[in-house]
Motif scaffolding. Sequence first.
Motif, PDB file in Angstrom:
ATOM      1  N   GLN A 116      37.675  34.025  28.426  1.00  0.00           N
ATOM      2  CA  GLN A 116      37.202  34.390  29.757  1.00  0.00           C
ATOM      3  C   GLN A 116      38.330  34.384  30.780  1.00  0.00           C
ATOM      4  O   GLN A 116      38.357  35.212  31.692  1.00  0.00           O
ATOM      5  N   VAL A 117      39.253  33.447  30.640  1.00  0.00           N
ATOM      6  CA  VAL A 117      40.406  33.399  31.556  1.00  0.00           C
ATOM      7  C   VAL A 117      41.263  34.651  31.384  1.00  0.00           C
ATOM      8  O   VAL A 117      41.716  35.251  32.377  1.00  0.00           O
ATOM      9  N   GLU A 118      41.490  35.070  30.144  1.00  0.00           N
ATOM     10  CA  GLU A 118      42.273  36.287  29.911  1.00  0.00           C
ATOM     11  C   GLU A 118      41.599  37.494  30.548  1.00  0.00           C
ATOM     12  O   GLU A 118      42.255  38.331  31.177  1.00  0.00           O
ATOM     13  N   GLU A 119      40.281  37.589  30.395  1.00  0.00           N
ATOM     14  CA  GLU A 119      39.543  38.701  31.000  1.00  0.00           C
ATOM     15  C   GLU A 119      39.640  38.656  32.517  1.00  0.00           C
ATOM     16  O   GLU A 119      39.815  39.699  33.172  1.00  0.00           O
ATOM     17  N   ALA A 120      39.526  37.465  33.092  1.00  0.00           N
ATOM     18  CA  ALA A 120      39.575  37.326  34.553  1.00  0.00           C
ATOM     19  C   ALA A 120      40.963  37.669  35.095  1.00  0.00           C
ATOM     20  O   ALA A 120      41.086  38.305  36.150  1.00  0.00           O
ATOM     21  N   LEU A 153      32.913  32.129  37.167  1.00  0.00           N
ATOM     22  CA  LEU A 153      31.765  31.212  37.149  1.00  0.00           C
ATOM     23  C   LEU A 153      30.434  31.944  37.274  1.00  0.00           C
ATOM     24  O   LEU A 153      29.382  31.322  37.188  1.00  0.00           O
ATOM     25  N   LYS A 154      30.481  33.249  37.529  1.00  0.00           N
ATOM     26  CA  LYS A 154      29.271  34.072  37.659  1.00  0.00           C
ATOM     27  C   LYS A 154      28.257  33.440  38.627  1.00  0.00           C
ATOM     28  O   LYS A 154      27.101  33.178  38.258  1.00  0.00           O
ATOM     29  N   PRO A 155      28.676  33.212  39.862  1.00  0.00           N
ATOM     30  CA  PRO A 155      27.778  32.542  40.810  1.00  0.00           C
ATOM     31  C   PRO A 155      26.599  33.426  41.202  1.00  0.00           C
ATOM     32  O   PRO A 155      26.688  34.652  41.194  1.00  0.00           O
TER      33      PRO A 155
END
Length: 217
Positions: A116-120, A153-155
Amino acid sequence: MTPLLAIRGLRKQFGARALLDIDALDIGPASAYALTGINGAGKSTLLRILAGLEPAHCAHLSFMGQAMPLTPYPPALRAAIVYVHQHPAMFATSVADNIGYGLRARGVARNDRQRQVEEAMAWAGVSHLRERKTQTLSGGEKQRIALARARILKPRLLLLDEPSSNLDGAAREQVIALIPSLIAQGSSVVMACHDRDLIALPAVQRLKLMDGRLAAR
C-alpha cells in the motif's frame, strides 16, 4: 440521503468572543466541499474541531446516522476522520515510513503495508524519495507525502487545511492535481482554502464562513 456527518448548534468561545456559531452543518457521503472565508473567519478552527483537536460545544452530532457526543471525542470519529495540516508534521524518518505510519499503528501486516505504501508513493509522485529523510524535503514534497499518508487510511472524512497554500508554480499544481482522485476514492473531503483552482474543481460545493457563521453560498 442521510448525511455522513450532521452537526447542530456548534459553538466555540474564546473568552467572551464567539469564534464559531454554526446552527447546522451537513456533510454528505462521498461529497467534496471548499470551506472559504477571509483570514480569521474560523475555517481552520472548524476543521480542528471536527478532527478532535479542539474542544467545542455541540448540541447534536450524528455520524453515519448514529448520534454521539463531540466531547469527549468519540473513537468512531477518530478512526474515520483524517486531518491534514497546512504545514504537515513529519516524523524524522524516511518518506516510506511516514506514509506507512498510520497503517502500522492500525496493525496492518508488513507485506500488505509495504504494498500500500508503494501504491501511495506512486500516486503522489514521490517514489523516488522513498528513503529520503523528511527534514530534507521541500514544502510541496511534504504536502504530497501528507496527502498520501492520509489517502492510504481511506478515511470516511478527509479534512484539508489550505492544501495548496504557500506553494508556488509546479509544487502547487502537483498538489492540486491530486485532489480530484482523493474526492473520487469515495471519501468526503472538506478543504479550507482560498485557492480559486481548488474551489472550481468539479463536484466541489462551497461552504462560506463569515464571522464564525455559515453564510448562504
